[in-house]
Design an enzyme around this catalytic site. Structure first.
Site, short mmCIF file in Angstrom:
data_model
loop_
_atom_site.label_atom_id
_atom_site.label_comp_id
_atom_site.label_asym_id
_atom_site.label_seq_id
_atom_site.Cartn_x
_atom_site.Cartn_y
_atom_site.Cartn_z
N HIS A 1 28.57 38.61 34.05
CA HIS A 1 28.72 39.84 33.29
C HIS A 1 29.87 40.71 33.82
O HIS A 1 29.66 41.55 34.70
CB HIS A 1 27.41 40.62 33.28
CG HIS A 1 26.36 39.97 32.46
ND1 HIS A 1 26.16 40.27 31.13
CD2 HIS A 1 25.47 38.99 32.75
CE1 HIS A 1 25.18 39.53 30.65
NE2 HIS A 1 24.75 38.74 31.61
N GLU B 1 31.18 43.14 32.39
CA GLU B 1 30.94 44.55 32.04
C GLU B 1 30.05 45.25 33.06
O GLU B 1 29.91 46.48 33.02
CB GLU B 1 30.30 44.63 30.65
CG GLU B 1 28.82 44.37 30.59
CD GLU B 1 28.43 42.90 30.66
OE1 GLU B 1 27.22 42.59 30.63
OE2 GLU B 1 29.33 42.04 30.74
N CYS C 1 28.11 35.08 28.84
CA CYS C 1 26.72 34.71 29.11
C CYS C 1 26.20 33.76 28.03
O CYS C 1 26.61 32.61 27.98
CB CYS C 1 25.85 35.95 29.26
SG CYS C 1 24.28 35.61 30.08
#
Length: 375
Positions: A348, A350, A265
């Protein structure tokens, strides 16, 4: 209690606050996720923004102590169609209104979130202000106009750590630094993580790959980083305009010549700038859990979790290979350097919240470090 959301262009949305008297201001954006509001609230990348959830009913599973991505609520304000005050979930320990109120964050409901979302899509993300003082709406509009623009705004200093810390597996602990050096406790490769607003699930997944983690403030210089003797470097997500972080861009450029390096990001954007590229602001950003991305290395389509308002200009990069592209608008979602052990991803992997399609990125970085360092 009556409340008004005013946008800088004079558009007004009338609703009710579910957090009592108060006011809030920030850049108004929308998130298309149907779940995950607690992770959204605590995601540091939302600092300076007021989030509108497009799903109409929010708060139905309450708040629990496990689904947080930082130590505090980070959004400037929260906008929903309808807030559930009586959640039903065995893990819930408080309601959404109680959670926001406990940290002084203003929430508004009862507005037409579909109309707000359409307005932002047509005209772009813009500054807004929520107030329960509704006597003169013109003053609320002026308050929105008086807020700083997100372009040119560096916000990492509002969410970065003040001192180095380590991840304990379920929380944070101070790291002991003596004379600028660190006694790495583990056997895994030493990963120095620049904290510009790191989410806790990133630390969980990096640890699961066997990395020995040390998180440091975003103001750490290249010389200080090298003195800590890492094997690799990682750049976290975070809020604000990457172009405003000029010192960190210079640090990133120096470290990219010395270590295997990855960024997510904001970290992706900083790497793009450090490698000579440009960034620009998206019209209304990418915020949600359902964005299709193509991995150009495998040809695989993945549904991704996204939260960014800035993007790296594809045409501005050289000596890099594009690895991921957004299938909605064709914007850059990932790249790898052709000569240096550097990889980056804009969205993202995650998740938290969101699908797990992209978690392979952490294994890909682990393999890169293993190949470069033998560890």
């Amino acid at each position: 209690m009556k409340a008004i959301l005013a946008l800088e262009d004079g558009t007004l949305f009338h609703g009710q606050t579910f957090t009592g008297l108060g006011s809030a201001g920030g850049e108004v954006i929308f998130n298309t996720g149907m779940t995950g509001y607690q992770e959204v609230l605590t995601d540091p990348s939302y600092t300076g923004q007021m989030v509108c959830m497009t799903y109409p009913h929010v708060g139905n599973y309450g708040i629990n102590p496990e689904d947080v991505e930082s130590a505090a609520i980070r959004v400037a304000g929260f906008i929903v169609k309808e807030c559930c005050k009586q959640p039903s979930n065995w893990r819930s320990t408080m309601t959404l209104p109680e959670y926001l109120t406990s940290q002084g964050v203003t929430g508004i409901e009862g507005i037409d979130t579909r109309a707000l979302t359409r307005h932002l899509r047509l005209h772009g993300a813009m500054r807004g202000y929520i107030s329960t003082d509704v006597a003169d709406p013109r003053k609320i509009v002026e308050a929105a106009k008086g807020l700083p623009s997100m372009e040119g705004l560096g916000l990492a200093d509002r969410v970065s750590c003040d001192a180095p810390f380590v991840w304990t597996g379920n929380g944070l602990a101070p790291a002991k630094i003596e004379d600028g050096r660190y006694a790495w406790p583990g056997d895994g490769p030493r990963l120095l993580v620049f904290d510009m607003g790191i989410k806790w699930n990133i630390m969980r997944l990096l640890s699961a790959q066997g990395f020995d983690l040390l998180m440091v403030p975003h103001t750490t210089t290249a010389a200080q980083a090298k003195r800590l003797a890492p094997d690799a470097v990682f750049l976290s997500p975070g809020p604000g305009d990457p172009a405003a972080l000029t010192d960190l861009v210079a640090t990133t450029a120096e470290l990219a010549d010395a270590y295997p390096l990855a960024g997510i990001c904001l970290g992706h954007q900083l790497l793009g700038l450090a490698l000579g590229g440009r960034t620009y602001k998206l019209k209304f950003g990418h915020h949600g859990l359902n964005h299709p991305v193509k991995d150009l290395e495998t040809g695989r389509i993945e549904i991704s979790s996204q939260n960014h308002g800035f993007c790296v200009d594809i045409e501005s990069l050289s000596d890099v290979e594009l690895t991921h592209v957004n299938l909605n608008d064709g914007t850059l979602e990932g790249f790898a350097h052709k000569k240096k052990p550097v990889i980056a991803i804009q969205y993202h992997p995650e998740a938290a919240p969101g699908p797990h399609d992209s978690r392979y990125f952490f294994a890909r970085f682990r393999n890169l470090v293993r190949r470069e360092t033998g560890k």
